[in-house]
Write an enzyme that holds these catalytic residues in place. Structure first.
Site, PDB file in Angstrom:
ATOM      1  N   TYR A   1      -3.631  -8.446  15.354  1.00 43.29           N
ATOM      2  CA  TYR A   1      -2.409  -9.015  15.355  1.00 43.29           C
ATOM      3  C   TYR A   1      -2.026  -9.006  17.308  1.00 43.29           C
ATOM      4  O   TYR A   1      -0.986  -8.045  17.416  1.00 43.29           O
ATOM      5  CB  TYR A   1      -1.615  -7.755  14.530  1.00 43.29           C
ATOM      6  CG  TYR A   1      -2.358  -7.546  13.409  1.00 43.29           C
ATOM      7  CD1 TYR A   1      -2.250  -8.191  12.571  1.00 43.29           C
ATOM      8  CD2 TYR A   1      -2.876  -5.988  13.442  1.00 43.29           C
ATOM      9  CE1 TYR A   1      -2.553  -8.148  11.270  1.00 43.29           C
ATOM     10  CE2 TYR A   1      -3.417  -5.364  12.529  1.00 43.29           C
ATOM     11  CZ  TYR A   1      -3.697  -6.978  10.864  1.00 43.29           C
ATOM     12  OH  TYR A   1      -4.145  -6.366   9.177  1.00 43.29           O
TER      13      TYR A   1
ATOM     14  N   TYR B   1       1.343  -3.475   1.729  1.00 40.50           N
ATOM     15  CA  TYR B   1       0.420  -4.326   2.382  1.00 40.50           C
ATOM     16  C   TYR B   1      -1.573  -4.273   1.980  1.00 40.50           C
ATOM     17  O   TYR B   1      -1.589  -2.899   1.525  1.00 40.50           O
ATOM     18  CB  TYR B   1      -0.313  -3.944   3.624  1.00 40.50           C
ATOM     19  CG  TYR B   1      -1.411  -4.433   4.401  1.00 40.50           C
ATOM     20  CD1 TYR B   1      -1.145  -5.341   5.582  1.00 40.50           C
ATOM     21  CD2 TYR B   1      -2.423  -3.815   4.605  1.00 40.50           C
ATOM     22  CE1 TYR B   1      -1.711  -5.973   5.681  1.00 40.50           C
ATOM     23  CE2 TYR B   1      -3.469  -4.383   5.226  1.00 40.50           C
ATOM     24  CZ  TYR B   1      -3.326  -5.427   6.097  1.00 40.50           C
ATOM     25  OH  TYR B   1      -4.547  -5.454   6.715  1.00 40.50           O
TER      26      TYR B   1
ATOM     27  N   ASP C   1      -4.746  -0.124  -4.782  1.00 37.95           N
ATOM     28  CA  ASP C   1      -5.232  -0.449  -3.648  1.00 37.95           C
ATOM     29  C   ASP C   1      -5.051   0.573  -3.182  1.00 37.95           C
ATOM     30  O   ASP C   1      -4.415   1.631  -2.668  1.00 37.95           O
ATOM     31  CB  ASP C   1      -4.291  -1.617  -3.291  1.00 37.95           C
ATOM     32  CG  ASP C   1      -4.917  -1.503  -2.027  1.00 37.95           C
ATOM     33  OD1 ASP C   1      -5.984  -0.776  -1.058  1.00 37.95           O
ATOM     34  OD2 ASP C   1      -4.547  -2.406  -0.940  1.00 37.95           O
TER      35      ASP C   1
ATOM     36  N   LYS D   1     -11.676   1.510   3.469  1.00 37.17           N
ATOM     37  CA  LYS D   1     -11.332   3.031   5.194  1.00 37.17           C
ATOM     38  C   LYS D   1     -12.247   3.971   4.757  1.00 37.17           C
ATOM     39  O   LYS D   1     -13.226   3.811   5.514  1.00 37.17           O
ATOM     40  CB  LYS D   1     -10.051   3.417   5.311  1.00 37.17           C
ATOM     41  CG  LYS D   1      -9.172   2.027   5.389  1.00 37.17           C
ATOM     42  CD  LYS D   1      -7.797   1.964   5.759  1.00 37.17           C
ATOM     43  CE  LYS D   1      -6.906   0.730   7.013  1.00 37.17           C
ATOM     44  NZ  LYS D   1      -6.253  -0.110   5.805  1.00 37.17           N
TER      45      LYS D   1
HETATM   46  C1  LIG Z   1      -6.391  -1.489   5.634  1.00 35.03           C
HETATM   47  C2  LIG Z   1      -6.016  -2.485   3.760  1.00 35.03           C
HETATM   48  C3  LIG Z   1      -6.451  -3.009   3.645  1.00 35.03           C
HETATM   49  C4  LIG Z   1      -7.850  -3.961   4.230  1.00 35.03           C
HETATM   50  O1  LIG Z   1      -9.291  -3.502   4.597  1.00 35.03           O
HETATM   51  P1  LIG Z   1      -9.798  -3.790   5.700  1.00 35.03           P
HETATM   52  O2  LIG Z   1     -10.782  -3.203   5.278  1.00 35.03           O
HETATM   53  O3  LIG Z   1      -8.552  -3.788   7.138  1.00 35.03           O
HETATM   54  O4  LIG Z   1     -10.011  -5.034   5.218  1.00 35.03           O
HETATM   55  C5  LIG Z   1      -6.117  -3.243   2.057  1.00 35.03           C
HETATM   56  N1  LIG Z   1      -4.980  -2.388   1.274  1.00 35.03           N
HETATM   57  C6  LIG Z   1      -4.748  -1.369   2.301  1.00 35.03           C
HETATM   58  C7  LIG Z   1      -4.018  -0.693   0.763  1.00 35.03           C
HETATM   59  C8  LIG Z   1      -5.308  -0.908   3.124  1.00 35.03           C
HETATM   60  O5  LIG Z   1      -4.785  -0.013   3.713  1.00 35.03           O
END
Ligand SMILES: *Cc1c(COP(=O)(O)O)cnc(C)c1O
Length: 433
Positions: free
Chosen positions: A21, A149, A250, A279
């Site tokens: 970003y 997000y 997610d 993550k």
């Molecule tokens: C970080 C994140 C993503 C994207 O993961 P990347 O490995 O950065 O592509 C998707 N969803 C959530 C909730 C996240 O925190």
């Protein structure tokens, strides 16, 4: 690294390398990290900083953990990578066994993706392909909530918060999904019946064109660091069942204990139909994510016209990443991670106590190993980072948010340093004019 070498490196970096970003060339030079050990980053000039960010929620065990280092080097002695089309290998199978055992019971199938963003793409693809296979291609939209997000690719951006995710930039190319208002703030807040009614109304009005519902459970991360009550997640599960929608959770940020439960959905005692992890999956060592689904979703997809799930990354199930992910999970379960996270929650709560009364602060909130100070105005990132670094701490604020999600292995003293840095930042913020 000599000061001269460091300077040359930073100048090249600013001129040629995109950062997250960021503009090109860079407006503010990056900090040069030369090594990391335990919970500390070492900069080129020898400065050590406690990593209050866990490298974006990932390095829950800190850096250079002997077990994790050994998992990578051990696997390196066998093979670094091999294609996954038509081949399989022990690290992938061992990791999938752990994930199937550890995640909510209905999740039995594992798709290995190479980043969180791709895992969400795969989740969306699974949901859409499921309905196509049922002869219902018109069910291709998703219901989500504002403030979310889910990643940076085009499919993901379309379900991110429309304002934070800058939908206006790509308005003509993003898929159009159905957005409910953001869940009311507060993990412990009384559920708002009007909000629950609105969720039910939106789902009913759009059910004929919806494939599923996608949200981050309990904690909305990069979309605003907002915590919401488990009741809303339970309501989404009920709404999904009522209309036959697939519930996609997610858990890329919330997974592996960050919120005080192993999975965010454990707070509400619900299970999703599709779940994304990333993550902290590899303990911050390598890029890897997974999309898991139920038997129903998998057989639904496979019984359709295509007969296959149409996705397959080159580096799918990378053995190095899979090996370190299994080691990271074993390490997490071998320690009292719940006690570690509870301790961090208590220390951040007491350490940030009173900051909410400061004139530049709108809100202070803590859940699990996540501490957030929300300013009244967007913060001056370099100025805030300087205060953090003077306190020996690495933080990376965005927008109005100064936050930490430290490694679980931080000592009480290290969490104290992070809280002190956040307090000093909060004190430096001015009330809006
Ligand atoms: C970080 C994140 C993503 C994207 O993961 P990347 O490995 O950065 O592509 C998707 N969803 C959530 C909730 C996240 O925190």
């Amino acid at each position: 690294m000599s000061p001269h070498e460091a300077e040359r490196m930073l100048a090249f970096d600013a001129e040629h390398i995109w950062h997250p970003y960021a503009p090109m060339p860079a407006a503010v030079p990056a900090q040069p990290v030369v090594s990391a050990q335990g919970v500390r980053l070492t900069l080129a000039d020898g400065t050590e900083l406690i990593d209050g960010m866990s490298s974006w929620w990932a390095a829950v065990h800190g850096y250079r953990h002997p077990d994790l280092d050994a998992a990578v080097t051990g696997q390196l002695g066998k093979m670094a990578h091999v294609m996954f089309g038509g081949l399989t290998h022990p690290p992938a199978v061992r990791l999938a066994e752990r994930l199937v055992a550890l995640t909510p019971e209905p999740l039995t199938k594992v798709f290995f993706a190479d980043s969180g963003s791709v895992a969400v793409e795969v989740a969306i693809k699974m949901a859409l392909q499921y309905w196509r296979s049922q002869g219902r291609p018109e069910r291709h939209r998703l219901l989500t909530v504002r403030g979310g997000y889910h990643g940076d690719t085009f499919g993901d951006m379309a379900v991110c918060d429309p304002v934070n995710g800058m939908h206006h930039l790509f308005a003509d190319v993003l898929a159009r999904h159905v957005f409910a208002p953001p869940p009311p703030l507060g993990y412990a807040a009384e559920p708002d019946q009007a909000y629950l009614d609105e969720l039910a109304r939106l789902a009913a009005a759009h059910a004929h064109e919806l494939a599923g519902i996608i949200v981050e459970p309990i904690v909305q991360g990069a979309g605003g660091m907002r915590f919401y009550a488990p009741e809303y997640l339970r309501a989404l599960r009920e709404i999904a069942d009522e209309h036959g929608l697939l519930l996609v959770l997610d858990e890329i940020a919330t997974g592996f204990g960050r919120t005080g439960e192993l999975w965010g959905c454990d707070h509400a005692e619900v299970a999703p139909d599709i779940m994304c992890l990333g993550k902290a999956l590899t303990g911050g060592y390598m890029t890897m994510a997974v999309t898991m689904c139920t038997d129903r979703v998998a057989s639904g997809i496979t019984s359709g016209e295509a007969g296959v799930l149409m996705h397959g990354p080159t580096y799918m199930a990378n053995p190095l990443a899979a090996a370190v992910a299994s080691a990271s999970i074993d390490l997490l379960l071998s320690r009292d991670w719940r006690d570690e996270v509870d301790t961090i929650e208590a220390l951040l709560t007491s350490g940030l106590d009173g900051a909410a009364e400061l004139p530049g602060v709108a809100d202070v909130r803590v859940l699990g190993a996540i501490g957030v100070i929300e300013a009244r105005e967007p913060v001056d990132v370099p100025a805030v980072q300087e205060i953090a670094m003077e306190n020996g701490v690495w933080l990376r604020p965005f927008g109005k948010l100064i936050y930490t999600m430290p490694p679980y292995v931080c000592t009480d003293d290290e969490i104290g340093h992070i809280a002190t840095a956040m307090w000093e930042i909060a004190e430096s913020l001015h009330a809006p004019a």
